[in-house]
Design a protein around this motif. Structure first.
Motif, short mmCIF file in Angstrom:
data_model
loop_
_atom_site.label_atom_id
_atom_site.label_comp_id
_atom_site.label_asym_id
_atom_site.label_seq_id
_atom_site.Cartn_x
_atom_site.Cartn_y
_atom_site.Cartn_z
N THR A 2 0.84 -1.18 0.00
CA THR A 2 0.00 0.00 0.00
C THR A 2 0.89 1.24 0.00
N SER A 3 0.55 2.19 -0.85
CA SER A 3 1.28 3.45 -0.88
C SER A 3 0.35 4.57 -0.47
N GLU A 4 0.87 5.48 0.31
CA GLU A 4 0.12 6.65 0.73
C GLU A 4 1.04 7.85 0.71
N LEU A 5 0.44 8.99 0.59
CA LEU A 5 1.16 10.25 0.62
C LEU A 5 0.59 11.08 1.76
N HIS A 6 1.42 11.58 2.65
CA HIS A 6 0.97 12.41 3.75
C HIS A 6 1.71 13.74 3.69
N PRO A 7 1.17 14.72 2.99
CA PRO A 7 1.84 16.02 2.94
C PRO A 7 1.87 16.66 4.33
N LYS A 8 2.91 17.44 4.58
CA LYS A 8 3.05 18.13 5.87
C LYS A 8 3.21 19.62 5.60
N LEU A 9 2.31 20.40 6.16
CA LEU A 9 2.33 21.84 6.00
C LEU A 9 3.05 22.47 7.20
N PHE A 10 3.89 23.45 6.92
CA PHE A 10 4.55 24.20 7.98
C PHE A 10 3.82 25.51 8.15
N VAL A 11 3.50 25.84 9.39
CA VAL A 11 2.67 27.00 9.70
C VAL A 11 3.29 27.80 10.83
N SER A 12 2.86 29.05 10.94
CA SER A 12 3.39 29.93 11.98
C SER A 12 2.80 29.63 13.35
N ASP A 13 1.61 29.04 13.39
CA ASP A 13 0.94 28.73 14.65
C ASP A 13 0.19 27.41 14.47
N ALA A 14 0.79 26.32 14.89
CA ALA A 14 0.23 25.00 14.63
C ALA A 14 -1.13 24.80 15.30
N ASP A 15 -1.30 25.26 16.52
CA ASP A 15 -2.59 25.07 17.18
C ASP A 15 -3.69 25.87 16.48
N ALA A 16 -3.38 27.07 16.02
CA ALA A 16 -4.36 27.85 15.25
C ALA A 16 -4.68 27.14 13.93
N ALA A 43 1.45 17.04 13.81
CA ALA A 43 0.03 16.82 14.06
C ALA A 43 -0.54 16.21 12.79
N GLU A 44 -1.57 15.42 12.96
CA GLU A 44 -2.24 14.83 11.81
C GLU A 44 -3.73 15.07 11.93
N ILE A 45 -4.31 15.55 10.84
CA ILE A 45 -5.75 15.71 10.77
C ILE A 45 -6.26 14.79 9.67
N ILE A 46 -7.47 14.30 9.86
CA ILE A 46 -8.09 13.37 8.91
C ILE A 46 -9.21 14.10 8.19
N LEU A 47 -9.17 14.05 6.87
CA LEU A 47 -10.21 14.61 6.03
C LEU A 47 -10.64 13.50 5.07
N GLY A 48 -11.78 12.91 5.35
CA GLY A 48 -12.20 11.75 4.56
C GLY A 48 -11.20 10.62 4.76
N SER A 49 -10.59 10.16 3.67
CA SER A 49 -9.59 9.11 3.77
C SER A 49 -8.17 9.68 3.72
N ALA A 50 -8.04 10.99 3.70
CA ALA A 50 -6.73 11.63 3.60
C ALA A 50 -6.19 12.04 4.97
N ILE A 51 -4.88 11.98 5.09
CA ILE A 51 -4.20 12.46 6.28
C ILE A 51 -3.36 13.67 5.87
N LEU A 52 -3.56 14.77 6.57
CA LEU A 52 -2.76 15.97 6.35
C LEU A 52 -1.98 16.23 7.63
N ALA A 53 -0.68 16.27 7.51
CA ALA A 53 0.18 16.55 8.67
C ALA A 53 0.52 18.03 8.67
N LEU A 54 0.80 18.55 9.84
CA LEU A 54 1.25 19.94 9.94
C LEU A 54 2.15 20.08 11.15
N ALA A 55 2.93 21.16 11.13
CA ALA A 55 3.86 21.41 12.23
C ALA A 55 4.18 22.89 12.28
N GLN A 56 4.59 23.30 13.46
CA GLN A 56 5.09 24.66 13.66
C GLN A 56 6.37 24.81 12.84
N SER A 57 6.53 25.95 12.21
CA SER A 57 7.75 26.17 11.43
C SER A 57 8.96 26.23 12.37
#
Length: 128
Positions: A2-16, A43-57
């Protein structure tokens, strides 16, 4: 395999960002990992079957926000059941409407927003 892609966004305020994405995209927070200083490194959020990761820059790690590098080179597409309502929620919560949500000649209803963290999103759904 199984292959999956989990993009990770860098943000100025991860909790926001967690609050923004879970509220506007009807996503669910699945994982939040912070250090002793409460800095969210993953952090990982679930949207449908997708996982989007994010982190504080963390610039010294090369984890830069779109604003720190002159904008984002990535366009994220979110396929949702009601693109009009989703884009409206995003704008109401601080995103900028870049292209209005409209029926497109290629068979989708789409628009584009820039979220409060500088990331560009195509909000896409069925024709109306």
């Amino acid at each position: 395999m199984t292959s999956e892609l989990h993009p990770k966004l860098f943000v100025s305020d991860a909790d926001a960002a967690i609050d923004f994405y879970t509220t506007t995209l009807d996503a669910t927070l699945d994982l939040r990992v912070a250090d002793d200083h409460r800095v969210v490194h993953h952090a990982e959020i679930i949207l449908g079957s997708a996982i989007l990761a994010l982190a504080q820059s963390v610039p010294e790690w090369g984890w830069n926000t779109p604003g720190s590098v002159g904008g984002t080179p990535v366009l994220i597409t979110a396929n949702v059941s009601d693109p009009d309502a989703t884009a409206e929620r995003m704008v109401h919560r601080g995103a900028e409407l870049v292209i209005p949500v409209e029926n497109r000649p290629y068979g989708k209803r789409q628009g584009r927003v820039r979220d409060p963290f500088g990331h560009l999103w195509v909000i896409s759904g069925p024709l109306r």
